[in-house]
Scaffold this motif. Sequence first.
Motif, PDB file in Angstrom:
ATOM      1  N   LYS A 128       1.631  -5.104 -14.474  1.00  0.00           N
ATOM      2  CA  LYS A 128       1.897  -5.813 -15.723  1.00  0.00           C
ATOM      3  C   LYS A 128       2.458  -4.899 -16.802  1.00  0.00           C
ATOM      4  CE  LYS A 128      -1.712  -9.299 -15.011  1.00  0.00           C
ATOM      5  NZ  LYS A 128      -3.049  -9.781 -15.434  1.00  0.00           N
ATOM      6  N   GLU A 129       2.203  -3.601 -16.694  1.00  0.00           N
ATOM      7  CA  GLU A 129       2.682  -2.641 -17.688  1.00  0.00           C
ATOM      8  C   GLU A 129       4.004  -1.986 -17.288  1.00  0.00           C
ATOM      9  OE1 GLU A 129       0.907  -2.417 -20.441  1.00  0.00           O
ATOM     10  OE2 GLU A 129      -0.591  -3.770 -19.600  1.00  0.00           O
ATOM     11  N   ALA A 130       4.461  -2.219 -16.064  1.00  0.00           N
ATOM     12  CA  ALA A 130       5.603  -1.492 -15.509  1.00  0.00           C
ATOM     13  C   ALA A 130       6.931  -1.986 -16.071  1.00  0.00           C
ATOM     14  CB  ALA A 130       5.605  -1.606 -13.994  1.00  0.00           C
ATOM     15  N   ASP A 131       7.931  -1.115 -16.011  1.00  0.00           N
ATOM     16  CA  ASP A 131       9.309  -1.488 -16.312  1.00  0.00           C
ATOM     17  C   ASP A 131      10.047  -1.908 -15.049  1.00  0.00           C
ATOM     18  OD1 ASP A 131       9.500  -0.734 -19.241  1.00  0.00           O
ATOM     19  OD2 ASP A 131       8.819   1.165 -18.385  1.00  0.00           O
ATOM     20  N   LEU A 132       9.667  -1.332 -13.922  1.00  0.00           N
ATOM     21  CA  LEU A 132      10.272  -1.662 -12.637  1.00  0.00           C
ATOM     22  C   LEU A 132       9.210  -1.577 -11.564  1.00  0.00           C
ATOM     23  CD1 LEU A 132      12.759  -2.207 -10.799  1.00  0.00           C
ATOM     24  CD2 LEU A 132      13.122   0.271 -10.726  1.00  0.00           C
ATOM     25  N   CYS A 133       9.193  -2.582 -10.688  1.00  0.00           N
ATOM     26  CA  CYS A 133       8.235  -2.618  -9.587  1.00  0.00           C
ATOM     27  C   CYS A 133       9.015  -2.761  -8.289  1.00  0.00           C
ATOM     28  CB  CYS A 133       7.270  -3.781  -9.773  1.00  0.00           C
ATOM     29  SG  CYS A 133       5.970  -3.888  -8.515  1.00  0.00           S
ATOM     30  N   LEU A 134       8.703  -1.953  -7.272  1.00  0.00           N
ATOM     31  CA  LEU A 134       9.457  -2.038  -6.025  1.00  0.00           C
ATOM     32  C   LEU A 134       8.557  -2.182  -4.796  1.00  0.00           C
ATOM     33  CD1 LEU A 134      10.952   1.483  -5.215  1.00  0.00           C
ATOM     34  CD2 LEU A 134      10.011   0.994  -7.439  1.00  0.00           C
ATOM     35  N   PRO A 135       8.025  -3.384  -4.569  1.00  0.00           N
ATOM     36  CA  PRO A 135       7.233  -3.664  -3.381  1.00  0.00           C
ATOM     37  C   PRO A 135       8.114  -4.126  -2.217  1.00  0.00           C
ATOM     38  CG  PRO A 135       7.223  -5.565  -4.810  1.00  0.00           C
ATOM     39  CD  PRO A 135       8.061  -4.525  -5.500  1.00  0.00           C
ATOM     40  N   ASN A 136       7.579  -4.034  -0.997  1.00  0.00           N
ATOM     41  CA  ASN A 136       8.191  -4.746   0.115  1.00  0.00           C
ATOM     42  C   ASN A 136       7.636  -6.176   0.132  1.00  0.00           C
ATOM     43  OD1 ASN A 136       5.672  -4.793   1.684  1.00  0.00           O
ATOM     44  ND2 ASN A 136       6.063  -2.636   2.105  1.00  0.00           N
ATOM     45  N   ILE A 137       8.117  -7.003   1.021  1.00  0.00           N
ATOM     46  CA  ILE A 137       7.742  -8.422   0.966  1.00  0.00           C
ATOM     47  C   ILE A 137       6.276  -8.642   1.330  1.00  0.00           C
ATOM     48  CG2 ILE A 137       8.466  -8.977   3.322  1.00  0.00           C
ATOM     49  CD1 ILE A 137       8.742 -11.164   0.086  1.00  0.00           C
ATOM     50  N   ALA A 170      11.199  -5.538 -14.142  1.00  0.00           N
ATOM     51  CA  ALA A 170      12.241  -5.903 -13.188  1.00  0.00           C
ATOM     52  C   ALA A 170      11.639  -5.726 -11.795  1.00  0.00           C
ATOM     53  CB  ALA A 170      13.455  -5.013 -13.377  1.00  0.00           C
ATOM     54  N   LEU A 171      12.079  -6.534 -10.855  1.00  0.00           N
ATOM     55  CA  LEU A 171      11.500  -6.529  -9.509  1.00  0.00           C
ATOM     56  C   LEU A 171      12.566  -6.133  -8.500  1.00  0.00           C
ATOM     57  CD1 LEU A 171       9.265  -7.211  -7.411  1.00  0.00           C
ATOM     58  CD2 LEU A 171      10.086  -9.588  -7.494  1.00  0.00           C
ATOM     59  N   LEU A 172      12.257  -5.129  -7.698  1.00  0.00           N
ATOM     60  CA  LEU A 172      13.135  -4.711  -6.616  1.00  0.00           C
ATOM     61  C   LEU A 172      12.371  -4.833  -5.309  1.00  0.00           C
ATOM     62  CD1 LEU A 172      15.588  -3.448  -5.310  1.00  0.00           C
ATOM     63  CD2 LEU A 172      14.845  -1.207  -6.147  1.00  0.00           C
ATOM     64  N   VAL A 173      12.709  -5.857  -4.526  1.00  0.00           N
ATOM     65  CA  VAL A 173      12.039  -6.093  -3.244  1.00  0.00           C
ATOM     66  C   VAL A 173      12.833  -5.376  -2.163  1.00  0.00           C
ATOM     67  CG1 VAL A 173      11.114  -7.802  -1.651  1.00  0.00           C
ATOM     68  CG2 VAL A 173      11.303  -8.353  -4.089  1.00  0.00           C
ATOM     69  N   THR A 174      12.165  -4.494  -1.435  1.00  0.00           N
ATOM     70  CA  THR A 174      12.855  -3.652  -0.468  1.00  0.00           C
ATOM     71  C   THR A 174      12.740  -4.199   0.948  1.00  0.00           C
ATOM     72  OG1 THR A 174      10.882  -2.260  -0.219  1.00  0.00           O
ATOM     73  CG2 THR A 174      12.484  -1.606  -1.880  1.00  0.00           C
ATOM     74  N   SER A 175      13.793  -3.975   1.715  1.00  0.00           N
ATOM     75  CA  SER A 175      13.837  -4.263   3.158  1.00  0.00           C
ATOM     76  C   SER A 175      13.478  -5.702   3.500  1.00  0.00           C
ATOM     77  CB  SER A 175      12.910  -3.301   3.918  1.00  0.00           C
ATOM     78  OG  SER A 175      13.329  -1.968   3.734  1.00  0.00           O
ATOM     79  N   LEU A 176      14.105  -6.638   2.789  1.00  0.00           N
ATOM     80  CA  LEU A 176      13.942  -8.053   3.102  1.00  0.00           C
ATOM     81  C   LEU A 176      14.708  -8.400   4.375  1.00  0.00           C
ATOM     82  CD1 LEU A 176      14.314  -9.865  -0.335  1.00  0.00           C
ATOM     83  CD2 LEU A 176      12.416 -10.158   1.245  1.00  0.00           C
ATOM     84  N   GLU A 177      14.088  -9.190   5.229  1.00  0.00           N
ATOM     85  CA  GLU A 177      14.772  -9.633   6.435  1.00  0.00           C
ATOM     86  C   GLU A 177      15.784 -10.729   6.100  1.00  0.00           C
ATOM     87  OE1 GLU A 177      11.862 -10.837   9.268  1.00  0.00           O
ATOM     88  OE2 GLU A 177      11.112  -8.793   9.601  1.00  0.00           O
ATOM     89  N   THR A 178      16.816 -10.837   6.940  1.00  0.00           N
ATOM     90  CA  THR A 178      17.852 -11.842   6.761  1.00  0.00           C
ATOM     91  C   THR A 178      17.993 -12.649   8.053  1.00  0.00           C
ATOM     92  OG1 THR A 178      19.647 -10.440   7.586  1.00  0.00           O
ATOM     93  CG2 THR A 178      19.089 -10.256   5.245  1.00  0.00           C
ATOM     94  N   ASP A 179      18.884 -13.626   8.036  1.00  0.00           N
ATOM     95  CA  ASP A 179      19.154 -14.403   9.245  1.00  0.00           C
ATOM     96  C   ASP A 179      19.733 -13.524  10.351  1.00  0.00           C
ATOM     97  OD1 ASP A 179      18.269 -16.670   7.961  1.00  0.00           O
ATOM     98  OD2 ASP A 179      20.271 -17.317   7.338  1.00  0.00           O
ATOM     99  N   ASN A 205      11.158   3.016  12.761  1.00  0.00           N
ATOM    100  CA  ASN A 205      10.571   3.071  11.422  1.00  0.00           C
ATOM    101  C   ASN A 205       9.980   4.458  11.192  1.00  0.00           C
ATOM    102  OD1 ASN A 205      10.987   0.312  10.649  1.00  0.00           O
ATOM    103  ND2 ASN A 205       9.337  -0.262  12.042  1.00  0.00           N
ATOM    104  N   TYR A 206      10.270   5.031  10.040  1.00  0.00           N
ATOM    105  CA  TYR A 206       9.704   6.323   9.671  1.00  0.00           C
ATOM    106  C   TYR A 206       8.812   6.164   8.454  1.00  0.00           C
ATOM    107  CZ  TYR A 206      12.754   9.212  12.657  1.00  0.00           C
ATOM    108  OH  TYR A 206      13.383   9.825  13.714  1.00  0.00           O
ATOM    109  N   GLY A 207       7.611   6.716   8.516  1.00  0.00           N
ATOM    110  CA  GLY A 207       6.788   6.810   7.332  1.00  0.00           C
ATOM    111  C   GLY A 207       7.490   7.661   6.286  1.00  0.00           C
ATOM    112  N   GLY A 208       7.336   7.300   5.038  1.00  0.00           N
ATOM    113  CA  GLY A 208       7.937   8.063   3.960  1.00  0.00           C
ATOM    114  C   GLY A 208       9.281   7.547   3.497  1.00  0.00           C
ATOM    115  N   SER A 209       9.839   6.540   4.204  1.00  0.00           N
ATOM    116  CA  SER A 209      11.149   6.031   3.800  1.00  0.00           C
ATOM    117  C   SER A 209      11.087   5.351   2.439  1.00  0.00           C
ATOM    118  CB  SER A 209      11.702   5.073   4.861  1.00  0.00           C
ATOM    119  OG  SER A 209      10.822   3.985   5.082  1.00  0.00           O
ATOM    120  N   GLY A 210       9.982   4.658   2.145  1.00  0.00           N
ATOM    121  CA  GLY A 210       9.832   4.026   0.837  1.00  0.00           C
ATOM    122  C   GLY A 210       9.710   5.034  -0.288  1.00  0.00           C
TER     123      GLY A 210
END
Length: 257
Positions: A128-137, A170-179, A205-210
């Motif tokens: 709630k205090e952030a300027d940018l949040c970058l979660p995966n789905i 602002a929200l940045l969702v990483t590595s969203l799947e597509t069709d 998949n490699y740990g640490g990519s995020g």
Amino acid sequence: MMKVLAINSLPANGNAGMKMVMHVLGTKVIPVPSLLLTGIGSISGFEKFPVNFEQLLAGTLALALKREEELIVYVGYLGNAEQIQIIKKYLTQYKDIVKFLLVDPVCGDHGRAYVPQEIIANWGDLIKEADLCLPNITEVALLSGNFQDFDSSKADNYIKDFRQRYTKPALLVTSLETDKQEVLINRLYDKKAIFESQHTKEDRNYGGSGDAFAAYLIDAHFYKNQPLQTAVKTAGEAVKAAINQSIKIGSNDLMLG
């Protein structure tokens, strides 16, 4: 020049957390480890060791104020839920030198949670205090209260609920799947528009990519003066190149150039 006060885990074996941030951002980083580990989570038998987190954060911020530093605060993997409240407390106390708060609410991936429920329940206080949040789905679903029977096809619903709950960042969702199974998307929602950057899904998949993505994003946006939309693409391409190179050399760990 602003410094990056980075809060993240510090593993010995494997490449993730603070190691990635310090590799990309170098001496621009003021590191505040949230947790020490013998190895990253994908290494069987790794151990965790706590740090004197509140004293370390408070003392670090006090020195930054004394030195008249201006800070970008980046928060990644945390050791326990109490750290969230500690961070919130000291960010309020030192708000005059904190110019930007980027939160990567690490708590799950691939449809499963991998931190205690107490951390998930408290992350929202900092988001709630952030300027940018970058979660995966997966993290979007966990943090919007919609994780039961997780279904990646419901991504738009999870994102809608998340944005209604957390209106400031602002929200940045990483590595969203597509069709297209071979394509993933990093999708940025800012106040005015939606921006998407596509990249090819790799076989490994490699740990640490995020963590690497967040660091490259900070570097591109704040130090190379790229607009946030451009920085998203730059960071995605840098991580993709690192993954490809790591696969090519047969590395067990993600190796950054």
